[in-house]
Design a protein around this motif. Structure first.
Motif, short mmCIF file in Angstrom:
data_model
loop_
_atom_site.label_atom_id
_atom_site.label_comp_id
_atom_site.label_asym_id
_atom_site.label_seq_id
_atom_site.Cartn_x
_atom_site.Cartn_y
_atom_site.Cartn_z
N MET A 1 4.47 -4.46 6.79
CA MET A 1 3.35 -5.02 7.50
C MET A 1 2.25 -5.40 6.53
SD MET A 1 1.29 -3.97 10.83
CE MET A 1 0.75 -2.36 10.47
N ALA A 2 2.04 -4.59 5.52
CA ALA A 2 1.02 -4.90 4.52
C ALA A 2 1.32 -6.24 3.85
CB ALA A 2 0.91 -3.79 3.49
N ALA A 3 2.59 -6.52 3.60
CA ALA A 3 2.97 -7.79 2.97
C ALA A 3 2.62 -8.97 3.88
CB ALA A 3 4.45 -7.79 2.63
N ALA A 4 2.74 -8.79 5.17
CA ALA A 4 2.38 -9.86 6.10
C ALA A 4 0.88 -10.11 6.10
CB ALA A 4 2.84 -9.51 7.51
N ILE A 5 0.10 -9.10 5.78
CA ILE A 5 -1.35 -9.25 5.76
C ILE A 5 -1.84 -9.86 4.46
CG2 ILE A 5 -3.55 -7.99 5.82
CD1 ILE A 5 -2.15 -5.97 7.71
N VAL A 6 -1.33 -9.35 3.33
CA VAL A 6 -1.84 -9.81 2.03
C VAL A 6 -1.03 -10.95 1.43
CG1 VAL A 6 -2.91 -7.60 1.49
CG2 VAL A 6 -0.59 -8.06 0.69
N ASP A 7 0.17 -11.19 1.98
CA ASP A 7 1.04 -12.28 1.54
C ASP A 7 1.46 -12.16 0.07
OD1 ASP A 7 2.52 -14.53 2.28
OD2 ASP A 7 1.02 -15.89 1.44
N ASP A 8 1.62 -10.93 -0.39
CA ASP A 8 2.07 -10.69 -1.76
C ASP A 8 2.69 -9.30 -1.80
OD1 ASP A 8 2.00 -11.24 -4.77
OD2 ASP A 8 0.87 -9.35 -4.62
N ARG A 9 3.95 -9.25 -2.21
CA ARG A 9 4.69 -7.98 -2.16
C ARG A 9 4.06 -6.90 -3.05
NH1 ARG A 9 8.96 -6.62 0.29
NH2 ARG A 9 10.55 -5.21 -0.45
N GLU A 10 3.64 -7.26 -4.24
CA GLU A 10 3.07 -6.29 -5.17
C GLU A 10 1.73 -5.73 -4.64
OE1 GLU A 10 1.84 -6.29 -9.81
OE2 GLU A 10 3.71 -7.30 -9.26
N THR A 11 0.90 -6.62 -4.14
CA THR A 11 -0.38 -6.19 -3.56
C THR A 11 -0.13 -5.34 -2.32
OG1 THR A 11 -1.44 -8.19 -4.39
CG2 THR A 11 -2.62 -6.98 -2.69
N ALA A 12 0.90 -5.68 -1.55
CA ALA A 12 1.24 -4.90 -0.36
C ALA A 12 1.64 -3.47 -0.75
CB ALA A 12 2.38 -5.57 0.40
N CYS A 13 2.43 -3.33 -1.80
CA CYS A 13 2.81 -1.99 -2.27
C CYS A 13 1.57 -1.20 -2.68
CB CYS A 13 3.80 -2.08 -3.43
SG CYS A 13 5.43 -2.65 -2.94
N ASP A 14 0.65 -1.86 -3.37
CA ASP A 14 -0.60 -1.21 -3.76
C ASP A 14 -1.40 -0.80 -2.53
OD1 ASP A 14 0.04 -1.60 -6.42
OD2 ASP A 14 -1.28 -3.35 -6.68
N ALA A 15 -1.41 -1.66 -1.52
CA ALA A 15 -2.16 -1.37 -0.30
C ALA A 15 -1.58 -0.16 0.42
CB ALA A 15 -2.16 -2.59 0.63
N VAL A 16 -0.26 -0.09 0.50
CA VAL A 16 0.37 1.05 1.16
C VAL A 16 0.08 2.34 0.40
CG1 VAL A 16 2.59 2.10 1.80
CG2 VAL A 16 2.15 -0.33 2.29
N GLN A 17 0.17 2.28 -0.91
CA GLN A 17 -0.12 3.46 -1.72
C GLN A 17 -1.59 3.89 -1.51
OE1 GLN A 17 0.78 3.06 -5.87
NE2 GLN A 17 0.08 5.11 -6.36
N GLU A 18 -2.50 2.93 -1.56
CA GLU A 18 -3.92 3.24 -1.35
C GLU A 18 -4.15 3.77 0.06
OE1 GLU A 18 -7.92 3.82 -1.80
OE2 GLU A 18 -6.42 3.50 -3.35
#
Length: 139
Positions: A1-18
């Protein structure tokens, strides 16, 4: 879901971790009025939104209205993914939380800070739009 919001897989992983770091820090704020799943999803959604680049926010506000016209080898999965990407952000999030995270309407409402009725209406609108987009592809 984070990837759908930020449109970038790496940033999405960072978002989930944060988000999980925030959840641990905020664990005392969980009041048990809603499900733990919904509380965690809300933190993930808010964290991903916080990490979204400003330019992407403007793009998401003007959701694309054209139907996908092709997919790799006419693959149905690619067509559905392309159609889902055409939905406004709230519709994508509600769709994901209902069908992939398997949350009920009340939990989705808590996760997205909207009412149960808004969840139902948004999910209905998402299904209708997907039906329309996918029928246009078949023509």
């Amino acid at each position: 879901m984070a990837a759908a919001i930020v449109d970038d897989r790496e940033t999405a992983c960072d978002a989930v971790q944060e988000a999980f770091v925030r959840a641990v820090r905020l664990r005392r704020s969980y009041t048990r009025r809603g499900s733990l799943d919904a509380w965690l999803w809300r933190i993930v959604v808010n964290t991903a939104r916080d990490m979204r680049p400003p330019a992407l926010e403007r793009i998401n506000e003007r959701a694309e209205t054209t139907a996908p016209t092709h997919a790799d080898g006419d693959d149905r999965r690619s067509l559905v993914q392309a159609a889902v990407q055409q939905l406004p952000e709230r519709q994508r999030l509600v769709l994901f939380l209902r069908h992939y995270a398997d949350l009920d309407y009340g939990s989705i409402a808590v996760a997205l800070a909207i009412s149960d009725g808004t969840v139902a209406a948004t999910l209905h609108a998402a299904h209708s739009r997907l039906r329309q987009l996918l029928s246009e592809v078949r023509r």
